[in-house]
Design a protein around this motif. Structure first.
Motif, PDB file in Angstrom:
ATOM      1  N   ARG A 232     -93.263   5.072  10.661  1.00 54.72           N
ATOM      2  CA  ARG A 232     -93.963   6.363  10.701  1.00 54.72           C
ATOM      3  C   ARG A 232     -94.032   7.006   9.319  1.00 54.72           C
ATOM      4  O   ARG A 232     -93.024   7.132   8.647  1.00 54.72           O
ATOM      5  CB  ARG A 232     -93.232   7.330  11.644  1.00 54.72           C
ATOM      6  CG  ARG A 232     -93.399   6.982  13.095  1.00 54.72           C
ATOM      7  CD  ARG A 232     -92.644   7.980  13.953  1.00 54.72           C
ATOM      8  NE  ARG A 232     -91.190   7.823  13.857  1.00 54.72           N
ATOM      9  CZ  ARG A 232     -90.310   8.627  14.418  1.00 54.72           C
ATOM     10  NH1 ARG A 232     -90.715   9.669  15.108  1.00 54.72           N
ATOM     11  NH2 ARG A 232     -89.017   8.394  14.312  1.00 54.72           N
ATOM     12  N   GLY A 233     -95.212   7.444   8.930  1.00 54.33           N
ATOM     13  CA  GLY A 233     -95.371   8.064   7.615  1.00 54.33           C
ATOM     14  C   GLY A 233     -95.720   7.061   6.532  1.00 54.33           C
ATOM     15  O   GLY A 233     -96.070   7.457   5.412  1.00 54.33           O
ATOM     16  N   ALA A 237     -94.293   7.963   2.845  1.00 52.24           N
ATOM     17  CA  ALA A 237     -93.100   8.671   3.315  1.00 52.24           C
ATOM     18  C   ALA A 237     -91.830   8.021   2.774  1.00 52.24           C
ATOM     19  O   ALA A 237     -90.912   8.704   2.317  1.00 52.24           O
ATOM     20  CB  ALA A 237     -93.080   8.713   4.845  1.00 52.24           C
ATOM     21  N   GLU A 241     -89.175   9.952   0.433  1.00 52.02           N
ATOM     22  CA  GLU A 241     -87.801  10.139   0.906  1.00 52.02           C
ATOM     23  C   GLU A 241     -86.805   9.662  -0.147  1.00 52.02           C
ATOM     24  O   GLU A 241     -85.831  10.339  -0.468  1.00 52.02           O
ATOM     25  CB  GLU A 241     -87.564   9.339   2.193  1.00 52.02           C
ATOM     26  CG  GLU A 241     -88.049  10.019   3.461  1.00 52.02           C
ATOM     27  CD  GLU A 241     -88.028   9.066   4.655  1.00 52.02           C
ATOM     28  OE1 GLU A 241     -89.008   9.061   5.415  1.00 52.02           O
ATOM     29  OE2 GLU A 241     -87.037   8.316   4.791  1.00 52.02           O
ATOM     30  N   MET A 337     -95.618  13.409   0.441  1.00 52.27           N
ATOM     31  CA  MET A 337     -95.065  13.156   1.770  1.00 52.27           C
ATOM     32  C   MET A 337     -96.159  13.528   2.766  1.00 52.27           C
ATOM     33  O   MET A 337     -96.736  14.608   2.677  1.00 52.27           O
ATOM     34  CB  MET A 337     -93.838  14.045   1.973  1.00 52.27           C
ATOM     35  CG  MET A 337     -93.200  13.930   3.342  1.00 52.27           C
ATOM     36  SD  MET A 337     -92.353  12.362   3.605  1.00 52.27           S
ATOM     37  CE  MET A 337     -90.746  12.735   2.896  1.00 52.27           C
ATOM     38  N   PRO A 338     -96.463  12.631   3.728  1.00 47.28           N
ATOM     39  CA  PRO A 338     -97.497  12.980   4.703  1.00 47.28           C
ATOM     40  C   PRO A 338     -97.160  14.282   5.429  1.00 47.28           C
ATOM     41  O   PRO A 338     -95.983  14.583   5.672  1.00 47.28           O
ATOM     42  CB  PRO A 338     -97.481  11.804   5.685  1.00 47.28           C
ATOM     43  CG  PRO A 338     -96.821  10.690   4.957  1.00 47.28           C
ATOM     44  CD  PRO A 338     -95.886  11.313   3.970  1.00 47.28           C
TER      45      PRO A 338
ATOM     46  N   SER B  24     -93.946  12.579  13.547  1.00 46.72           N
ATOM     47  CA  SER B  24     -94.835  11.611  12.899  1.00 46.72           C
ATOM     48  C   SER B  24     -94.359  11.113  11.539  1.00 46.72           C
ATOM     49  O   SER B  24     -95.116  10.481  10.813  1.00 46.72           O
ATOM     50  CB  SER B  24     -96.256  12.167  12.819  1.00 46.72           C
ATOM     51  OG  SER B  24     -96.250  13.374  12.139  1.00 46.72           O
ATOM     52  N   GLY B  25     -93.102  11.351  11.217  1.00 44.75           N
ATOM     53  CA  GLY B  25     -92.525  10.708  10.032  1.00 44.75           C
ATOM     54  C   GLY B  25     -92.793  11.425   8.721  1.00 44.75           C
ATOM     55  O   GLY B  25     -92.320  10.989   7.684  1.00 44.75           O
ATOM     56  N   GLY B  26     -93.516  12.524   8.751  1.00 49.18           N
ATOM     57  CA  GLY B  26     -93.858  13.212   7.518  1.00 49.18           C
ATOM     58  C   GLY B  26     -93.002  14.435   7.255  1.00 49.18           C
ATOM     59  O   GLY B  26     -91.823  14.502   7.640  1.00 49.18           O
ATOM     60  N   GLU B  27     -93.609  15.420   6.604  1.00 54.56           N
ATOM     61  CA  GLU B  27     -92.887  16.592   6.125  1.00 54.56           C
ATOM     62  C   GLU B  27     -92.170  17.360   7.251  1.00 54.56           C
ATOM     63  O   GLU B  27     -91.014  17.756   7.096  1.00 54.56           O
ATOM     64  CB  GLU B  27     -93.889  17.503   5.398  1.00 54.56           C
ATOM     65  CG  GLU B  27     -93.284  18.477   4.436  1.00 54.56           C
ATOM     66  CD  GLU B  27     -92.542  17.798   3.278  1.00 54.56           C
ATOM     67  OE1 GLU B  27     -91.300  17.751   3.364  1.00 54.56           O
ATOM     68  OE2 GLU B  27     -93.173  17.340   2.314  1.00 54.56           O
TER      69      GLU B  27
END
Lengths: 347, 347
Positions: A232-233, A237, A241, A337-338, B24-27
């Protein structure tokens, strides 16, 4: 879709469905365990609610948990069951761990056809066998119609770490000068799900276990500083991270990020940046500069790794952490970052 | 209801809710992890998707997974968060294992207030601390409104087995002559949930970690042959499961099964047999006859164990396994494996 299974989906009529009784601890649940789960999972310790395992000496272990709520549950190249194995196996592999034991929990919606459950159980068993992880214990809950979505699968795993403790990969091991590699072309899983949802010709997901790829690196004396599967991301991402944890500036060359033309085409039509799109069989590695070429060569010998490439490096320390990409003009643009929804229920 | 928390539920307005972006893995997800989970769970290895832990030498370990879908999520004496800790800690304890590490996964429904999530996260942290288990890794998924029910929590745990391998408790260790003990009065959890659902004055659940009780038995040289927490399906399901695995005839004296008068009253009104009703802080033990009295005395020193009692014994071998109860007339009636729905979504 056709599946070649070790054992066919038989024994249930199309009208046989999951009922609340299957979750209530009595006769129906016992029957489900003995007739479906215990038969499909040869290592299941079905007689207890916990499984036991032996450790032969001192060592470092890894553990992880992941829920899978992907929609649709079948997609080209995989399904919620195989994904639930790969997701946890890959989380372990990213800490340099060889998968040993898997726990599986099902949250079933009342009305799910038992044929469909059995099919997923068999696919889960097959994916686990292929990844070399033993399903040792599980749990089944049933929620009323309208309180779930057919099936959610949750897996947790235990693995043993390959490398010496001081070499365990993680974001804190990253340092300036490290080369950044992706293990193959990116964006396949997300675009597979989106092609299925939008009714396009289905594209194939990259969903796959990564443990053999990781093991081969250690076997050939590569100790990655950090590894992260780009789920995900997506890759964006992961890079953000790690940049934030280690407070470094990461620069990638977008031209070097491997993408498939068909995947890229769909992403452009739907308006997605492939750096933000989920993968389920690709990972990002940070390695010492002198290990970079060798790492890529090893990865390229694997299915799914043919397009492994060095995509960037850790250029300097940075107050908060940042990720940029070089443009063709030689300037830099931020890779953020998304934010927002991106792709819901991708895994 | 009032809660005394180490840390108050602040920082969110009542209108702040879980959105698809949180999964969703983002911010948004990163923020949830850094601002809520990492703060509440001091042992969380938030920088990776898997946690690592050291094992200092050879030994036997136990692992377990459980989903929690209880409705309502708050009940007298507990909530879905504390239950999700106790459930997994108790599954480990039943194999004679001391809890070490807990993995936690959330399946959140879009629209869940963030205040409520934070409250449950804090309650989860408190229950884990009390049970002596460290929350080391986790996962968060969000499903669209109408595809979940607020919150489902899934926990998996790892524990180290107290006893020598040859003494690990399990149904196969049971033999003719063993005495059967329950660790306290039965049926509280199921009747607590039902009292809440039916709008009665709420009755208190027995939800509690059992690891200290189990440890005290081993500390005083009691090695139970088999232990099983009497959750879904109640004491009747446990006895039938064990009778079937070991192919023995179990006889209990229903008069000796400890029950609270108020619990019994509600069960009679609602038409439940308390032997079929779920507990979340009571377990059934099979012990050597010479250990039975001592075991009961140890259990009685604990909160929740005051009414521990010997309720029956393993009388003989049996072709398929059976459970009966002695009646006041000296005849025997069958105690069957519960069938049908019993009490849905009790845990």
């Amino acid at each position: 879709m056709t599946y070649s299974l070790e054992c066919p989906v038989t024994g249930y009529k199309e009208t046989d469905v999951v009922t609340m009784a299957h979750g209530s601890g009595g006769e129906s649940m016992q029957k489900l365990i003995s007739e479906m789960f215990a038969k499909a999972f040869p290592d299941l310790q079905a007689e207890d609610d916990a499984a036991t395992f032996d450790v032969s000496g001192p060592g470092q272990f890894a553990t992880s948990i992941d829920s899978f709520v992907v929609d649709p549950i079948f997609f080209k190249g995989g399904n919620i069951a195989s994904l639930s194995v790969h997701g946890t196996v890959n989380d372990l592999a990213m800490k340099g761990a060889m998968p040993l034991y898997l726990n599986v929990a099902f949250i079933l919606e009342e009305g799910l056809p038992l044929r469909r459950l059995k099919l997923l159980v068999l696919l889960l068993a097959r994916a686990a066998k292929k990844a070399g992880i033993k399903i040792v214990t599980g749990d089944t809950k049933v929620v009323p119609k309208g309180k779930g979505d057919g099936i959610y699968i949750i897996t947790s795993g235990i693995g043993v770490v390959f490398c010496e403790k001081s070499l365990t990969p993680g974001p804190k091991k990253v340092s300036v000068g490290d080369k950044i590699i992706v293990s193959g072309d990116i964006g396949r899983h997300g675009m597979s799900i989106m092609s299925a949802r939008e009714g396009f010709d289905p594209l194939r997901s990259d969903s796959a276990p990564l443990n053999e790829m990781v093991k081969s690196l250690y076997d050939r004396d590569i100790n990655p500083k950090c590894m992260r599967d780009a789920t995900r991301g997506g890759v964006a991402a992961v890079l953000n991270e790690i940049a934030r944890v280690k407070k470094v500036h990461i620069r990638i060359d977008e031209e070097k990020v491997p993408v498939d033309e068909e995947i890229k085409g769909l992403a452009e039509i739907l308006g997605y940046d492939l750096l933000h799109v989920a993968n389920e069989g690709r990972f990002v590695l940070f390695v010492k500069p002198e290990d970079a070429e060798k790492t890529v060569k090893i990865l390229q010998t694997f299915k799914g790794g043919e397009q492994a490439a060095i995509i960037g490096e850790v250029v300097k320390e940075h107050k908060t952490g940042s990720v940029t990409a070089e443009t063709l003009l030689g300037t830099e643009k931020p890779i953020l970052m998304p934010a927002g929804e991106i792709l819901p229920r991708i895994c």
